[in-house]
Design a protein around this motif. Sequence first.
Motif, PDB file in Angstrom:
ATOM      1  N   SER A   1      14.848  47.932  39.755  1.00 29.78           N
ATOM      2  CA  SER A   1      13.653  47.310  39.166  1.00 29.78           C
ATOM      3  C   SER A   1      13.693  45.798  39.334  1.00 29.78           C
ATOM      4  O   SER A   1      14.767  45.182  39.380  1.00 29.78           O
ATOM      5  CB  SER A   1      13.562  47.666  37.681  1.00 29.78           C
ATOM      6  OG  SER A   1      12.490  46.977  37.073  1.00 29.78           O
ATOM      7  N   ASN A   2      12.511  45.197  39.404  1.00 28.98           N
ATOM      8  CA  ASN A   2      12.392  43.739  39.545  1.00 28.98           C
ATOM      9  C   ASN A   2      12.080  43.045  38.220  1.00 28.98           C
ATOM     10  O   ASN A   2      11.833  41.843  38.191  1.00 28.98           O
ATOM     11  CB  ASN A   2      11.290  43.394  40.557  1.00 28.98           C
ATOM     12  CG  ASN A   2      11.646  43.842  41.958  1.00 28.98           C
ATOM     13  OD1 ASN A   2      12.814  43.795  42.347  1.00 28.98           O
ATOM     14  ND2 ASN A   2      10.657  44.289  42.721  1.00 28.98           N
ATOM     15  N   TYR A   3      12.057  43.818  37.120  1.00 31.78           N
ATOM     16  CA  TYR A   3      11.806  43.215  35.813  1.00 31.78           C
ATOM     17  C   TYR A   3      12.967  42.305  35.419  1.00 31.78           C
ATOM     18  O   TYR A   3      14.089  42.426  35.924  1.00 31.78           O
ATOM     19  CB  TYR A   3      11.626  44.297  34.752  1.00 31.78           C
ATOM     20  CG  TYR A   3      10.361  45.111  34.901  1.00 31.78           C
ATOM     21  CD1 TYR A   3       9.120  44.556  34.639  1.00 31.78           C
ATOM     22  CD2 TYR A   3      10.417  46.449  35.301  1.00 31.78           C
ATOM     23  CE1 TYR A   3       7.960  45.307  34.783  1.00 31.78           C
ATOM     24  CE2 TYR A   3       9.274  47.206  35.450  1.00 31.78           C
ATOM     25  CZ  TYR A   3       8.040  46.623  35.188  1.00 31.78           C
ATOM     26  OH  TYR A   3       6.901  47.357  35.332  1.00 31.78           O
ATOM     27  N   ARG A   4      12.669  41.400  34.481  1.00 36.24           N
ATOM     28  CA  ARG A   4      13.735  40.540  33.956  1.00 36.24           C
ATOM     29  C   ARG A   4      14.736  41.399  33.200  1.00 36.24           C
ATOM     30  O   ARG A   4      14.416  42.467  32.670  1.00 36.24           O
ATOM     31  CB  ARG A   4      13.142  39.482  33.040  1.00 36.24           C
ATOM     32  CG  ARG A   4      12.256  38.471  33.763  1.00 36.24           C
ATOM     33  CD  ARG A   4      11.631  37.509  32.774  1.00 36.24           C
ATOM     34  NE  ARG A   4      12.664  36.794  32.020  1.00 36.24           N
ATOM     35  CZ  ARG A   4      12.404  35.983  31.001  1.00 36.24           C
ATOM     36  NH1 ARG A   4      11.145  35.818  30.592  1.00 36.24           N
ATOM     37  NH2 ARG A   4      13.379  35.366  30.372  1.00 36.24           N
ATOM     38  N   LEU A   5      15.960  40.890  33.112  1.00 32.62           N
ATOM     39  CA  LEU A   5      17.036  41.658  32.488  1.00 32.62           C
ATOM     40  C   LEU A   5      16.731  41.959  31.028  1.00 32.62           C
ATOM     41  O   LEU A   5      17.010  43.061  30.536  1.00 32.62           O
ATOM     42  CB  LEU A   5      18.351  40.883  32.604  1.00 32.62           C
ATOM     43  CG  LEU A   5      19.585  41.593  32.053  1.00 32.62           C
ATOM     44  CD1 LEU A   5      19.809  42.903  32.788  1.00 32.62           C
ATOM     45  CD2 LEU A   5      20.805  40.693  32.153  1.00 32.62           C
ATOM     46  N   ILE A   6      16.152  41.023  30.325  1.00 27.99           N
ATOM     47  CA  ILE A   6      15.861  41.232  28.905  1.00 27.99           C
ATOM     48  C   ILE A   6      14.820  42.334  28.723  1.00 27.99           C
ATOM     49  O   ILE A   6      14.877  43.119  27.761  1.00 27.99           O
ATOM     50  CB  ILE A   6      15.393  39.904  28.254  1.00 27.99           C
ATOM     51  CG1 ILE A   6      15.316  40.076  26.732  1.00 27.99           C
ATOM     52  CG2 ILE A   6      14.046  39.447  28.818  1.00 27.99           C
ATOM     53  CD1 ILE A   6      15.100  38.754  26.005  1.00 27.99           C
ATOM     54  N   VAL A   7      13.866  42.434  29.650  1.00 24.50           N
ATOM     55  CA  VAL A   7      12.846  43.487  29.587  1.00 24.50           C
ATOM     56  C   VAL A   7      13.485  44.844  29.861  1.00 24.50           C
ATOM     57  O   VAL A   7      13.227  45.834  29.154  1.00 24.50           O
ATOM     58  CB  VAL A   7      11.707  43.197  30.587  1.00 24.50           C
ATOM     59  CG1 VAL A   7      10.709  44.356  30.611  1.00 24.50           C
ATOM     60  CG2 VAL A   7      11.006  41.893  30.238  1.00 24.50           C
ATOM     61  N   LYS A   8      14.334  44.923  30.887  1.00 23.89           N
ATOM     62  CA  LYS A   8      15.005  46.183  31.216  1.00 23.89           C
ATOM     63  C   LYS A   8      15.912  46.626  30.071  1.00 23.89           C
ATOM     64  O   LYS A   8      16.002  47.822  29.753  1.00 23.89           O
ATOM     65  CB  LYS A   8      15.804  46.025  32.514  1.00 23.89           C
ATOM     66  CG  LYS A   8      14.922  45.833  33.733  1.00 23.89           C
ATOM     67  CD  LYS A   8      15.706  45.860  35.018  1.00 23.89           C
ATOM     68  CE  LYS A   8      16.525  44.600  35.212  1.00 23.89           C
ATOM     69  NZ  LYS A   8      17.126  44.534  36.565  1.00 23.89           N
ATOM     70  N   TRP A  56      25.938  40.293  24.936  1.00 23.36           N
ATOM     71  CA  TRP A  56      25.438  39.503  26.059  1.00 23.36           C
ATOM     72  C   TRP A  56      25.978  38.073  26.019  1.00 23.36           C
ATOM     73  O   TRP A  56      26.328  37.501  27.042  1.00 23.36           O
ATOM     74  CB  TRP A  56      23.910  39.510  26.039  1.00 23.36           C
ATOM     75  CG  TRP A  56      23.285  38.625  27.072  1.00 23.36           C
ATOM     76  CD1 TRP A  56      22.621  37.456  26.878  1.00 23.36           C
ATOM     77  CD2 TRP A  56      23.282  38.830  28.487  1.00 23.36           C
ATOM     78  NE1 TRP A  56      22.208  36.920  28.055  1.00 23.36           N
ATOM     79  CE2 TRP A  56      22.598  37.745  29.068  1.00 23.36           C
ATOM     80  CE3 TRP A  56      23.799  39.835  29.306  1.00 23.36           C
ATOM     81  CZ2 TRP A  56      22.407  37.642  30.439  1.00 23.36           C
ATOM     82  CZ3 TRP A  56      23.611  39.708  30.674  1.00 23.36           C
ATOM     83  CH2 TRP A  56      22.927  38.639  31.220  1.00 23.36           C
TER      84      TRP A  56
END
Length: 500
Positions: free
Chosen positions: A136-143, A194
């Motif tokens: 996925s190309n979403y930001r890490l926080i979104v994933k 994190w």
Amino acid sequence: MTYGSEHMGFGKMFLLNLGLLITVAYLVNVIYKYAFTKISFKINYFLSLALFIFAGWVCMKFGFQLNKDVIFDLRVVPLIIASGVYMQPLALMVIGVGIGLARLTFGVNDAAIAGLINLSILGVVCAGLSIWMRRSNYRLIVKGAITIGIVNILNTINIAVFGVLPMKKYMLEIVPVTFPLTLVLSVVFALILWDFQIERRQTLELKYANELLRKQTEELRTAKIVLEERANQLALASQYKSEFLANMSHELRTPLNGIINLAQIISESEGGDEAANGDDTPNYGTIIYKSGQDLLKLINDILDLSKVEAGRLEVVQEDVVIAEMAQMLDMHFEHAADRKNVAFEIRIEEGLPCTILSDAQRIGQILRNLLSNAFKFTEKGQVKLEIRKTGASDMMQGEWIVFAVTDTGIGIPEDKHTTIFEAFRQADGSISRKYGGTGLGLPISRDLARLLGGFIRLQSKVGLGSTFSLYLPLTSEMKEQGTREIDPIKTDTVALGSHS
């Protein structure tokens, strides 16, 4: 147990779970820093899997026991964190099944079996989420937020389907308390971990950068030592070669001069005998004499070049009479001009000083090289020597005297203007076969010009002839500065070039 006390019990135990998970994470961070880095990758990998399973077991050990069989805790949190750590889907399935099996250590019953089924399903789901997060190309926080939400929702559904509690009681009384707590505490622990990961990653990156820098520094130091040793060896070999050739001047010239003198005597004797006898046989003495002269010139050129390289060529500062220099050059090349039927002209600009302070022998040597080249490569037209001061077109600072040798010869390609100043190099390999020469004239002239505080500049085009200009300083200040402040390459001419 009342409904209110259940709420308080869930909250306390879940917070205790969170504290234990933070403690475990901190201990793992310390152990990894001081122990894991010293063991093999495979052992490190399996130990990390065991630690995630252990973290799930700790959550169950200190979870909220609703009755003797049912335990509520944050055992899904280590699995959620693992989905962001491991790239291999199989590792997540192993952790899920491992945490499920760890539930059996508290007793084998229907609730424990349901927990095993639940964690096994969540392990498979987290493996799929791990693959999705990598692609996925979403930001890490979104994933991360999506993963936490999906796992918590599915965990609630699994417990409702496979659990031992009545679905109505579970959905209406327990889920409103456990789901928000599990969701919020999962997010809190993920953020804390994190932060741990960022600090550890920065530490590892800094350690790696320092190690890489240390290795590069060591490699550079080793390479520098090797290069210095080779440079010293080359410099020493060059020095020995230059000193040897410079010291061989007398040994080479003395016997050669004797051969030349004897050949001249034989030549004169043969000339008289042949005139008396009317014999047309070859004049061998003349051939020997001419060959000896050519060899002597070659030896002199090599010795001069070697002396310059060895720093043993001395410059004598004396008054050089410009008119006498021009007269000597005119006498020297008069016969060459007549023999080739080429016009030869020397012009001296008015207003020049009668004398300049320099080395007459070296100036004459440079100009003879330049004029010899001009006559050699000019079949028709003219050769001209112009002696003048620098003007506006020269774009020079200070006072300079210019000895410009112009010919109407073959010219030089622009891409060869620098090459021909290398020793034993010609503008074209065929030139040495057609015109002769060793390619030493211009390298020597260039080095002599530098010793005199000046330089040589070239203007030339193929088929249109060439102009070689020797620039010499007229003032002692310019002589001391030499060519350090001169950058003739940037003008429309090329410095230090010719067609020798």
